[in-house]
Design an enzyme around this catalytic site. Structure first.
Site, PDB file in Angstrom:
ATOM      1  N   LYS A 213       0.823  -1.208   0.000  1.00 10.05           N
ATOM      2  CA  LYS A 213       0.000   0.000   0.000  1.00 10.05           C
ATOM      3  C   LYS A 213       0.860   1.262   0.000  1.00 10.05           C
ATOM      4  O   LYS A 213       0.427   2.307  -0.490  1.00 10.05           O
ATOM      5  CB  LYS A 213      -0.930  -0.005   1.214  1.00 10.05           C
ATOM      6  CG  LYS A 213      -1.977  -1.121   1.213  1.00 10.05           C
ATOM      7  CD  LYS A 213      -2.906  -1.025   0.013  1.00 10.05           C
ATOM      8  CE  LYS A 213      -3.960  -2.100   0.019  1.00 10.05           C
ATOM      9  NZ  LYS A 213      -5.056  -1.852   0.944  1.00 10.05           N
ATOM     10  N   LYS A 214       2.076   1.178   0.522  1.00 12.68           N
ATOM     11  CA  LYS A 214       2.967   2.341   0.533  1.00 12.68           C
ATOM     12  C   LYS A 214       3.637   2.574  -0.821  1.00 12.68           C
ATOM     13  O   LYS A 214       4.364   3.570  -0.976  1.00 12.68           O
ATOM     14  CB  LYS A 214       4.026   2.171   1.623  1.00 12.68           C
ATOM     15  CG  LYS A 214       3.499   2.395   3.032  1.00 12.68           C
ATOM     16  CD  LYS A 214       4.598   2.264   4.061  1.00 12.68           C
ATOM     17  CE  LYS A 214       4.116   2.630   5.461  1.00 12.68           C
ATOM     18  NZ  LYS A 214       3.066   1.760   5.980  1.00 12.68           N
ATOM     19  N   LEU A 215       3.416   1.705  -1.784  1.00  4.70           N
ATOM     20  CA  LEU A 215       3.901   1.971  -3.136  1.00  4.70           C
ATOM     21  C   LEU A 215       3.064   3.044  -3.825  1.00  4.70           C
ATOM     22  O   LEU A 215       3.335   3.410  -4.973  1.00  4.70           O
ATOM     23  CB  LEU A 215       3.894   0.679  -3.962  1.00  4.70           C
ATOM     24  CG  LEU A 215       4.925  -0.375  -3.536  1.00  4.70           C
ATOM     25  CD1 LEU A 215       4.729  -1.665  -4.326  1.00  4.70           C
ATOM     26  CD2 LEU A 215       6.344   0.147  -3.722  1.00  4.70           C
ATOM     27  N   ASP A 216       2.049   3.524  -3.142  1.00  8.49           N
ATOM     28  CA  ASP A 216       1.243   4.651  -3.615  1.00  8.49           C
ATOM     29  C   ASP A 216       2.142   5.852  -3.903  1.00  8.49           C
ATOM     30  O   ASP A 216       3.117   6.106  -3.184  1.00  8.49           O
ATOM     31  CB  ASP A 216       0.212   5.000  -2.541  1.00  8.49           C
ATOM     32  CG  ASP A 216      -0.660   6.173  -2.933  1.00  8.49           C
ATOM     33  OD1 ASP A 216      -1.646   5.959  -3.623  1.00  8.49           O
ATOM     34  OD2 ASP A 216      -0.318   7.308  -2.531  1.00  8.49           O
ATOM     35  N   ASP A 259       8.602  -2.241   5.667  1.00 12.29           N
ATOM     36  CA  ASP A 259       7.352  -2.996   5.546  1.00 12.29           C
ATOM     37  C   ASP A 259       7.435  -4.061   4.464  1.00 12.29           C
ATOM     38  O   ASP A 259       6.921  -5.176   4.627  1.00 12.29           O
ATOM     39  CB  ASP A 259       6.188  -2.045   5.259  1.00 12.29           C
ATOM     40  CG  ASP A 259       5.664  -1.374   6.516  1.00 12.29           C
ATOM     41  OD1 ASP A 259       5.939  -1.879   7.614  1.00 12.29           O
ATOM     42  OD2 ASP A 259       5.000  -0.330   6.398  1.00 12.29           O
TER      43      ASP A 259
END
Length: 756
Positions: A213-216, A259
């Site tokens: 989700k942090k690849l946003d 993460d």
């Protein structure tokens, strides 16, 4: 599959650790790295055998104890036992936000009973006492409270409920448990490997999906958590990097890498020590950065699950024998268990002498197949749920789905600039306004369409009691997500009371996020950098055909609006005049008056308010003058006599309490700010023992209140309510806090109530 002998140390991060010593055949590379052979996955039967392989229960028992302990503490804090009466006070017209509208809280005393059952369940889990019943007590009440209030949902609260559910199906009471004392067959007995597999996979999912989700683009670009880099925890990094690079590389880049890799690094023997260090450092930082209750400590407690399952035996085996009576047991060999499937070559007891204490299943039975099937189905569901938002489309807003199960932790930061609630009488057409947050104790409804629908429905029911017939309710909510423009999130022209909403259809009155304007964020930083410290700026984007009605406070004596993109028309309401502005045009706005900004172009408009709080600027000048005067009084260089209204400065310098002699409002505010600064400095410079004492006292009085109020509620349920005077005295006693320490500081009775 390796032979399970008496000297076998079972299980690695995924399966076995090492086989029998001596003449055992050489392990394959896959066995050494992953703990199982390729052949273990060759058929359903072999997979069932693998997942039910006998495994040391020690690490699972320690995790069970730590989880139960942390949940018992959590119930008094984040679950809200210490302030339960404020949240569920009987008869209060409060709008609530359950997952299902039919869910309602029980009467207050019965809610305390719910929490008692939850607490006893957590303690039972910790002690391994009547394990299944304790888990059932915990998860039934926990999920009830969880579903009762969506505004309290978050990823880690969801995780607690999942782990409680998992433990209810596991043999986690086979080590260091009261159940083991009562039942010799359960004491120090093997557990099936799937018990560890599910827990490890769950923690892996928490890390890995959070990393995905942090690849946003917002996170990668450093816009999600910009403010974190200013925290004192990052001061060591700021010695070698500017704050902007600390935010981009350490906060965002470091969080992304950790993460994505933590689950893998914890899995393998070679990388586990490094992972344990960085993961522990990460969670210790999080415990200071965020108010997340027991989450950081729960994740710390989960890390040893990835180690060899016999680590507690080796760790506690090194303690002096005098302590072993209260420490987890260190005996090396677990006894056999019917929960596991043993190799067909394993006959006889664990030590080779006499019959085994319990039968050793050599072939998988129904119980073992169900355990393997549950493992596969559960993990498939956990990998699917974070991406199931195409089903629950009604919960999708600017971010997808209900926040609690997506593992998108800290990816989105929101700020609210303007919230207006308008109601209209359906019969008379009369229009009025409500204070944002009326009839509710939360602010989270501002960002979620499903909650907004519930809030509007509740408001419509409450407004009927105020002689408003068939109320229509409209919300004008302006939000900035991840440092973008402030823009509307919901259509202000739609009556939310009658608006259609379904959990399975997109929300038709949700305004789209203007992602095309995201590149403007780079320009924002340039504009803000060009302003002086006294000038503030707010960036606004609006849709064609809509307008923003705004009021310029008299404190903001130098306010202007400048167009960045599109075309707007500014109406000064009192003057009844309109001015059309093109990109680059700037217009000064009158203070103490309303104005409206209409977007008249065929595409969204962008503009910014630039303002100076002239009242605050004047106040700061007065503060500077008072501070200089105070310093001259302190060092004896002030020769001019002070006017009567400034005489309290002399008392403060001499260490006396000025009391009620402070008549000048500016001086009163100055002294309050001085006291506040003194308190903050004293707090920061306190010794470790003073900080620990302050922390312990605060927690003591919070937990004390929770248990005293619970005792009052249990008494009420058993014997009925006492006289009102007695109940008032009991509640006052429960509300007792630490007596204030004696101090010579000025204005001691006001220092705790300051807001700057």
């Amino acid at each position: 599959m390796k032979k399970m002998g008496g000297d076998t140390k079972t299980d690695s991060s995924a399966g076995g650790r090492s086989g029998a010593q001596g003449d055992a055949p050489q392990e394959s590379w896959m066995k050494r790295v992953f703990g199982f052979e390729k052949s273990d996955l060759s058929s359903w039967e072999q997979l069932v055998r693998l997942l039910n392989r006998p495994t040391d229960p020690a690490a699972l028992g320690i995790f069970r104890f730590m989880f139960g302990l942390l949940m018992a503490v959590d119930i008094t804090q984040e679950r809200g036992l210490s302030h339960l009466d404020y949240k569920y006070l009987d008869g209060t017209p409060v709008c609530r936000f359950p997952l299902f509208n039919f869910l309602q809280p029980l009467p207050l005393d019965w809610m305390y009973l719910v929490y008692v059952v939850m607490f006893l369940g957590a303690v039972g889990i910790m002690l391994g006492c009547v394990h299944r019943l304790s888990c059932l007590m915990f998860i039934s009440t926990y999920w009830y409270v969880f579903f009762l209030d969506k505004t309290a949902w978050n990823n880690h609260s969801y995780l607690y409920g999942l782990i409680g559910f998992q433990l209810s199906l596991m043999d986690a009471n086979r080590y260091w448990s009261i159940d083991g004392l009562w039942n010799a067959k359960k004491k120090n007995a093997h557990v099936p490997l799937w018990n560890y597999t599910i827990l490890r996979a769950q923690i892996f999912i928490v890390y890995f999906i959070a990393g995905i989700k942090k690849l946003d683009s917002d996170w990668v670009g450093g816009y999600s958590m910009q403010h974190l880099a200013h925290h004192w925890l990052f001061d060591p990094f700021k010695l070698i990097l500017p704050v902007e690079m600390v935010s981009l590389l350490v906060v965002h880049g470091g969080g992304l890498v950790l993460d994505l890799t933590a689950g893998y690094l914890l899995f393998f023997d070679a990388t586990r020590p490094f992972a344990m260090f960085f993961v522990s450092y990460f969670h210790c930082m999080n415990s200071q950065l965020f108010s997340i209750g027991m989450f950081a400590y729960t994740m710390l407690a989960s890390s040893p699950i990835f180690c060899y399952p016999d680590w507690p035996r080796r760790f506690f085996g090194g303690f002096p024998s005098v302590l072993k009576a209260v420490l987890p047991p260190a005996e090396p060999t677990p006894q056999s268990s019917t929960s596991c499937v043993y190799p067909e070559t394993a006959a006889g007891s664990a030590d080779g002498q006499g019959p085994p204490p319990v039968p050793r299943p050599l072939k998988p039975g129904r119980r073992h197949r169900l355990g393997a099937l549950f493992t596969l189905l559960y993990l498939s569901e956990q990998f699917f749920l974070p991406y199931s938002h195409f089903i629950t489309q009604g919960y999708n807003n600017w971010t997808n789905g209900l926040y609690g199960y997506s593992w998108d932790m800290m990816v989105h930061t929101r700020t609210h600039q303007h919230v207006k609630i308008t109601y209209r009488d359906g019969k008379t057409g009369d229009i009025g306004y409500l204070n944002p947050g009326v009839f509710t104790q939360t602010r989270r409804w501002k960002d979620h369409g499903d909650m907004l629908k519930q809030y509007a429905t509740c408001l419509s029911h409450n407004l009927v009691h105020y002689n408003i017939t068939e109320p229509q309710i409209f919300f004008d909510i302006w939000v900035s997500i991840n440092e973008r423009f402030q823009q509307r999130i919901f259509d202000p022209r739609v009556d939310i009371v009658t608006a259609d909403w379904s959990p399975f259809r997109p929300n038709s009155w949700l305004m789209p996020l203007l992602v095309d304007l995201s590149p403007w964020r780079t320009k924002f930083q340039e504009i803000e950098g060009s302003l002086d410290n006294q000038t503030e700026v707010v960036f606004i984007a609006d849709f064609p055909g809509l307008h923003l009605e705004n009021y310029v406070s008299k404190d903001l004596g130098n306010t202007s609006v400048q167009v960045l993109q599109g075309q707007v028309s500014v109406e000064i309401v009192e003057e009844k005049t309109n001015y059309t502005l093109q990109p680059g045009d700037l217009m000064k706005l009158p203070a103490g008056a309303y104005h409206k900004v209409y977007t008249v172009s065929d595409r969204p408009s962008c503009y910014m308010y630039i303002y100076v709080n002239t009242t605050e600027v004047a106040l700061q000048k007065n503060f500077t003058r008072l501070f200089e005067l105070q310093e001259r009084i302190r060092n004896g260089t002030e020769t001019e006599p002070l006017p009567p209204e400034l005489q309290p400065l002399v008392s403060v310098v001499e260490g006396k309490d000025p009391g009620v002699n402070v008549t000048d409002p500016v001086l009163r505010l100055f002294l309050r700010r001085q006291q506040r600064m003194h308190d903050v400095k004293k707090h920061r410079e306190a010794s470790l023992s003073e900080k620990m004492h302050r922390f312990s006292v605060k927690k003591y009085y919070m937990i004390r209140r929770g248990f005293l109020m619970t005792a009052i509620a249990m008494r009420n349920l058993m014997v009925g309510l006492p006289p009102l005077e007695q109940l008032t005295q009991e509640v006052a006693y429960a509300n007792m806090k630490e007596p204030p320490a004696a101090t010579d500081d000025p204005l001691p009775d006001e220092a705790a109530h300051l807001e700057l």
